[in-house]
Design an enzyme around this catalytic site. Structure first.
Site, PDB file in Angstrom:
ATOM      1  N   ILE A 190      50.328  53.147  39.892  1.00 34.81           N
ATOM      2  CA  ILE A 190      50.196  54.507  40.434  1.00 34.81           C
ATOM      3  C   ILE A 190      49.916  54.494  41.944  1.00 34.81           C
ATOM      4  O   ILE A 190      50.162  55.487  42.624  1.00 34.81           O
ATOM      5  CB  ILE A 190      49.079  55.264  39.667  1.00 34.81           C
ATOM      6  CG1 ILE A 190      49.270  56.779  39.767  1.00 34.81           C
ATOM      7  CG2 ILE A 190      47.687  54.845  40.136  1.00 34.81           C
ATOM      8  CD1 ILE A 190      48.388  57.569  38.802  1.00 34.81           C
ATOM      9  N   ASN A 194      43.575  39.989  38.124  1.00 33.77           N
ATOM     10  CA  ASN A 194      42.198  39.988  38.607  1.00 33.77           C
ATOM     11  C   ASN A 194      41.230  39.951  37.433  1.00 33.77           C
ATOM     12  O   ASN A 194      41.464  40.605  36.413  1.00 33.77           O
ATOM     13  CB  ASN A 194      41.936  41.240  39.448  1.00 33.77           C
ATOM     14  CG  ASN A 194      42.798  41.288  40.704  1.00 33.77           C
ATOM     15  OD1 ASN A 194      42.989  40.274  41.363  1.00 33.77           O
ATOM     16  ND2 ASN A 194      43.337  42.453  41.020  1.00 33.77           N
ATOM     17  N   VAL A 201      40.418  48.070  35.904  1.00 36.72           N
ATOM     18  CA  VAL A 201      40.806  48.532  34.564  1.00 36.72           C
ATOM     19  C   VAL A 201      40.638  47.346  33.625  1.00 36.72           C
ATOM     20  O   VAL A 201      41.240  46.285  33.831  1.00 36.72           O
ATOM     21  CB  VAL A 201      42.255  49.054  34.533  1.00 36.72           C
ATOM     22  CG1 VAL A 201      42.615  49.506  33.116  1.00 36.72           C
ATOM     23  CG2 VAL A 201      42.443  50.200  35.530  1.00 36.72           C
ATOM     24  N   HIS A 251      46.032  42.935  32.855  1.00 34.44           N
ATOM     25  CA  HIS A 251      47.325  43.360  33.379  1.00 34.44           C
ATOM     26  C   HIS A 251      47.747  42.373  34.454  1.00 34.44           C
ATOM     27  O   HIS A 251      46.937  41.957  35.283  1.00 34.44           O
ATOM     28  CB  HIS A 251      47.263  44.787  33.942  1.00 34.44           C
ATOM     29  CG  HIS A 251      46.064  45.058  34.790  1.00 34.44           C
ATOM     30  ND1 HIS A 251      44.810  45.276  34.270  1.00 34.44           N
ATOM     31  CD2 HIS A 251      45.922  45.113  36.134  1.00 34.44           C
ATOM     32  CE1 HIS A 251      43.952  45.472  35.251  1.00 34.44           C
ATOM     33  NE2 HIS A 251      44.600  45.368  36.403  1.00 34.44           N
TER      34      HIS A 251
HETATM   35  P1  AMP Z   1      42.995  45.966  39.010  1.00 36.56           P
HETATM   36  O1  AMP Z   1      42.270  46.440  40.237  1.00 36.56           O
HETATM   37  O2  AMP Z   1      43.496  44.567  39.095  1.00 36.56           O
HETATM   38  O3  AMP Z   1      42.174  46.218  37.740  1.00 36.56           O
HETATM   39  O4  AMP Z   1      44.297  46.859  38.902  1.00 36.56           O
HETATM   40  C1  AMP Z   1      44.299  48.133  38.358  1.00 36.56           C
HETATM   41  C2  AMP Z   1      45.559  48.793  38.821  1.00 36.56           C
HETATM   42  O5  AMP Z   1      45.830  49.907  37.992  1.00 36.56           O
HETATM   43  C3  AMP Z   1      45.481  49.320  40.254  1.00 36.56           C
HETATM   44  O6  AMP Z   1      46.506  48.694  41.043  1.00 36.56           O
HETATM   45  C4  AMP Z   1      45.703  50.820  40.091  1.00 36.56           C
HETATM   46  O7  AMP Z   1      46.460  51.376  41.141  1.00 36.56           O
HETATM   47  C5  AMP Z   1      46.421  50.896  38.759  1.00 36.56           C
HETATM   48  N1  AMP Z   1      46.277  52.141  38.041  1.00 36.56           N
HETATM   49  C6  AMP Z   1      45.146  52.850  37.843  1.00 36.56           C
HETATM   50  N2  AMP Z   1      45.391  53.949  37.098  1.00 36.56           N
HETATM   51  C7  AMP Z   1      46.725  53.923  36.828  1.00 36.56           C
HETATM   52  C8  AMP Z   1      47.625  54.793  36.110  1.00 36.56           C
HETATM   53  N3  AMP Z   1      47.183  55.905  35.507  1.00 36.56           N
HETATM   54  N4  AMP Z   1      48.929  54.462  36.051  1.00 36.56           N
HETATM   55  C9  AMP Z   1      49.377  53.360  36.674  1.00 36.56           C
HETATM   56  N5  AMP Z   1      48.594  52.485  37.345  1.00 36.56           N
HETATM   57  C10 AMP Z   1      47.294  52.776  37.430  1.00 36.56           C
END
Ligand code: AMP
Ligand code: ZN
Length: 114
Positions: free
Chosen positions: A31, A87, A96, A100
């Site tokens: 996003i 991460n 999150v 991922h």
């Molecule tokens: P991390 O910081 O490695 O946990 O990555 C989490 C990623 O999720 C970040 O790059 C955010 O931009 C992405 N993210 C958060 N919410 C959403 C969403 N609703 N849809 C797509 N990506 C998201």
């Protein structure tokens, strides 16, 4: 996990731009993209962090890499290069807590990361 953002994306409860799905993983556009290509690959199975990966998840985690490499190739990034990042926990910037794999590509990148 009922309160997990990426489980909700997996289940279609939160919209996302899905770019790939199979019986093991799902990939969708980040996003807040940090490069021309920024796609997240998640296992359908909820795994909170890399610390929670078990031997039984080996094929699942490997699957994320092969799916990401395939998309990188399809988008023309294979020759120039790209970055795959997962991460783990706060100090690495995990926000999150459903693992991922970030596929980041389409611009030069520095090393080490900040
Ligand atoms: P991390 O910081 O490695 O946990 O990555 C989490 C990623 O999720 C970040 O790059 C955010 O931009 C992405 N993210 C958060 N919410 C959403 C969403 N609703 N849809 C797509 N990506 C998201
Ligand atoms: Zn989850």
């Amino acid at each position: 996990m009922s309160n997990c953002l990426f489980c909700k994306i997996r289940d279609g409860q939160i919209p996302s731009k899905i770019v790939y799905r199979d019986d093991v993983c799902l990939a969708f556009e980040d996003i807040n993209p940090q490069a021309p290509t920024h796609v997240l690959f998640i296992p359908l199975k909820h795994i909170a962090t890399v610390n929670d990966i078990t031997m039984e998840d080996r094929e699942t985690v490997g699957h994320l890499y092969t799916a990401a490499a395939k998309l990188a190739k399809e988008r023309g990034h294979a020759e120039k290069g790209y970055r795959l990042v997962m991460n783990c926990n706060a100090e690495a910037g995990q926000t999150v807590f459903h693992i991922h794999l970030h596929l980041v590509a389409g611009r030069p990148m520095g090393w080490p990361p900040g």
